[in-house]
Design an enzyme around this catalytic site. Structure first.
Site, PDB file in Angstrom:
ATOM      1  N   LYS A 189     -21.257  -2.150  25.499  1.00 46.96           N
ATOM      2  CA  LYS A 189     -21.708  -1.404  24.323  1.00 46.96           C
ATOM      3  C   LYS A 189     -23.225  -1.149  24.385  1.00 46.96           C
ATOM      4  O   LYS A 189     -23.919  -1.718  25.237  1.00 46.96           O
ATOM      5  CB  LYS A 189     -21.331  -2.195  23.064  1.00 46.96           C
ATOM      6  CG  LYS A 189     -19.813  -2.320  22.851  1.00 46.96           C
ATOM      7  CD  LYS A 189     -19.500  -3.062  21.551  1.00 46.96           C
ATOM      8  CE  LYS A 189     -18.003  -3.123  21.278  1.00 46.96           C
ATOM      9  NZ  LYS A 189     -17.693  -3.773  19.978  1.00 46.96           N
ATOM     10  N   TYR A 220     -11.763   3.996  17.985  1.00 51.86           N
ATOM     11  CA  TYR A 220     -11.628   3.025  16.900  1.00 51.86           C
ATOM     12  C   TYR A 220     -10.724   3.515  15.776  1.00 51.86           C
ATOM     13  O   TYR A 220     -10.799   3.018  14.654  1.00 51.86           O
ATOM     14  CB  TYR A 220     -13.021   2.643  16.376  1.00 51.86           C
ATOM     15  CG  TYR A 220     -13.746   1.724  17.347  1.00 51.86           C
ATOM     16  CD1 TYR A 220     -13.244   0.453  17.645  1.00 51.86           C
ATOM     17  CD2 TYR A 220     -14.919   2.121  17.976  1.00 51.86           C
ATOM     18  CE1 TYR A 220     -13.890  -0.389  18.532  1.00 51.86           C
ATOM     19  CE2 TYR A 220     -15.575   1.268  18.876  1.00 51.86           C
ATOM     20  CZ  TYR A 220     -15.045   0.022  19.134  1.00 51.86           C
ATOM     21  OH  TYR A 220     -15.681  -0.821  20.019  1.00 51.86           O
ATOM     22  N   ASN A 273     -21.717  -6.832  19.416  1.00 57.11           N
ATOM     23  CA  ASN A 273     -21.089  -7.918  20.181  1.00 57.11           C
ATOM     24  C   ASN A 273     -20.852  -7.555  21.638  1.00 57.11           C
ATOM     25  O   ASN A 273     -19.965  -8.091  22.282  1.00 57.11           O
ATOM     26  CB  ASN A 273     -19.808  -8.379  19.491  1.00 57.11           C
ATOM     27  CG  ASN A 273     -18.814  -7.252  19.345  1.00 57.11           C
ATOM     28  OD1 ASN A 273     -19.075  -6.125  19.757  1.00 57.11           O
ATOM     29  ND2 ASN A 273     -17.653  -7.541  18.792  1.00 57.11           N
ATOM     30  N   HIS A 275     -16.412  -4.280  24.584  1.00 56.19           N
ATOM     31  CA  HIS A 275     -15.100  -3.934  24.048  1.00 56.19           C
ATOM     32  C   HIS A 275     -14.075  -4.185  25.144  1.00 56.19           C
ATOM     33  O   HIS A 275     -14.358  -3.954  26.317  1.00 56.19           O
ATOM     34  CB  HIS A 275     -15.050  -2.459  23.645  1.00 56.19           C
ATOM     35  CG  HIS A 275     -13.647  -1.957  23.408  1.00 56.19           C
ATOM     36  ND1 HIS A 275     -13.021  -2.094  22.189  1.00 56.19           N
ATOM     37  CD2 HIS A 275     -12.747  -1.367  24.247  1.00 56.19           C
ATOM     38  CE1 HIS A 275     -11.790  -1.596  22.291  1.00 56.19           C
ATOM     39  NE2 HIS A 275     -11.605  -1.146  23.518  1.00 56.19           N
ATOM     40  N   GLU A 298      -6.495   3.955  25.353  1.00 50.49           N
ATOM     41  CA  GLU A 298      -7.956   4.005  25.438  1.00 50.49           C
ATOM     42  C   GLU A 298      -8.491   4.494  26.786  1.00 50.49           C
ATOM     43  O   GLU A 298      -9.516   5.182  26.842  1.00 50.49           O
ATOM     44  CB  GLU A 298      -8.529   2.603  25.158  1.00 50.49           C
ATOM     45  CG  GLU A 298      -8.281   2.141  23.735  1.00 50.49           C
ATOM     46  CD  GLU A 298      -8.659   0.672  23.502  1.00 50.49           C
ATOM     47  OE1 GLU A 298      -8.511   0.192  22.378  1.00 50.49           O
ATOM     48  OE2 GLU A 298      -9.105   0.005  24.461  1.00 50.49           O
TER      49      GLU A 298
HETATM   50  P1  IDP Z   1     -12.478  -6.717  19.055  1.00 51.53           P
HETATM   51  O1  IDP Z   1     -13.631  -5.865  19.566  1.00 51.53           O
HETATM   52  O2  IDP Z   1     -12.688  -8.173  19.369  1.00 51.53           O
HETATM   53  O3  IDP Z   1     -11.133  -6.193  19.489  1.00 51.53           O
HETATM   54  P2  IDP Z   1     -11.893  -5.595  16.430  1.00 51.53           P
HETATM   55  O4  IDP Z   1     -11.384  -6.379  15.284  1.00 51.53           O
HETATM   56  O5  IDP Z   1     -10.948  -4.665  17.130  1.00 51.53           O
HETATM   57  O6  IDP Z   1     -12.548  -6.641  17.467  1.00 51.53           O
HETATM   58  O7  IDP Z   1     -13.144  -4.780  15.913  1.00 51.53           O
HETATM   59  C1  IDP Z   1     -13.715  -3.743  16.693  1.00 51.53           C
HETATM   60  C2  IDP Z   1     -15.229  -3.862  16.638  1.00 51.53           C
HETATM   61  O8  IDP Z   1     -15.668  -3.611  15.316  1.00 51.53           O
HETATM   62  C3  IDP Z   1     -15.782  -5.255  16.957  1.00 51.53           C
HETATM   63  O9  IDP Z   1     -15.916  -5.473  18.347  1.00 51.53           O
HETATM   64  C4  IDP Z   1     -17.119  -5.237  16.249  1.00 51.53           C
HETATM   65  O10 IDP Z   1     -18.091  -4.509  17.013  1.00 51.53           O
HETATM   66  C5  IDP Z   1     -16.793  -4.429  15.002  1.00 51.53           C
HETATM   67  N1  IDP Z   1     -16.414  -5.294  13.869  1.00 51.53           N
HETATM   68  C6  IDP Z   1     -15.225  -5.870  13.643  1.00 51.53           C
HETATM   69  N2  IDP Z   1     -15.210  -6.566  12.503  1.00 51.53           N
HETATM   70  C7  IDP Z   1     -16.444  -6.425  11.977  1.00 51.53           C
HETATM   71  C8  IDP Z   1     -17.060  -6.914  10.772  1.00 51.53           C
HETATM   72  O11 IDP Z   1     -16.462  -7.624   9.971  1.00 51.53           O
HETATM   73  N3  IDP Z   1     -18.360  -6.560  10.595  1.00 51.53           N
HETATM   74  C9  IDP Z   1     -19.060  -5.781  11.476  1.00 51.53           C
HETATM   75  N4  IDP Z   1     -18.507  -5.285  12.589  1.00 51.53           N
HETATM   76  C10 IDP Z   1     -17.217  -5.610  12.856  1.00 51.53           C
HETATM   77 MG    MG Z   2     -10.091  -4.483  18.986  1.00 52.27          MG
END
Ligand code: IDP
Ligand code: MG
Length: 157
Positions: A9, A49, A112, A115, A126
């Site tokens: 990212k 997303y 984070n 992805h 994807e």
């Molecule tokens: P993942 O990336 O571990 O699969 P997902 O739940 O699919 O997690 O969420 C996609 C992305 O959305 C996350 O990697 C993160 O960047 C962002 N995200 C998810 N939940 C939150 C939140 O509660 N606050 C802020 N960003 C979030």
């Molecule tokens: Mg996810």
């Protein structure tokens, strides 16, 4: 063999962590089938997303993912999807275990770093957002039998 999508990212690129993160996947025994650096078009971020449409973090996530370049990896290997998810660690940097990419390199819950597709269905949806058939290379590193299993006919010596 499975193929999965991993994205480094914008925070990973800006923090100059591309090489170190890519190395984790190579070291584990996954191989590159595709590699691209790009500024993600907003429409593609929304498509990626799409399952999160309507969640409170969705618009911020789209802004983050389109703010600066990303690196897209198509990674291949046995159980590549599940293995990559383990290497990424839990979604939130604040909760991710040490030893994982998110656990070792970040503290943020939204920035984070990486992805990874979460299922074969997600990978199938994807990967084409980032890679066409001509962008993917089928090849096998010569060390493959040593990384996985030795075939019965493997020469001794
Ligand atoms: P993942 O990336 O571990 O699969 P997902 O739940 O699919 O997690 O969420 C996609 C992305 O959305 C996350 O990697 C993160 O960047 C962002 N995200 C998810 N939940 C939150 C939140 O509660 N606050 C802020 N960003 C979030
Ligand atoms: Mg996810």
């Amino acid at each position: 063999m499975e193929r999965t999508l991993v994205l480094l990212k914008p925070d990973a690129v800006q923090r100059l962590l591309v090489g170190r993160i890519l190395q984790r996947f190579e070291e584990k025994g996954l191989r590159l089938a595709g590699l691209r650096m790009l500024l993600l078009p907003e429409a593609d971020a929304r498509r990626l997303y799409e399952p999160h449409v309507g969640k409170p973090f969705y618009e911020g996530l789209v802004r983050f993912m389109t703010a600066s370049p990303i690196v897209a990896l198509a990674l291949e290997g046995k159980n590549a999807i599940g293995i990559c998810r383990k290497l990424l660690g839990a979604t939130f940097g604040s909760k991710a275990e040490p030893g994982t990419i998110r656990g070792d390199f970040g503290v943020s819950d939204s920035f984070n770093l990486v992805h990874g597709s979460d299922s074969p269905e997600s990978a199938a949806r994807e990967l084409p957002i980032f890679f066409g058939p001509r962008d993917l290379v089928a090849w096998e590193p010569r060390i493959l039998p040593w990384v996985y299993d030795l075939p019965a006919e493997f020469p001794r010596g």
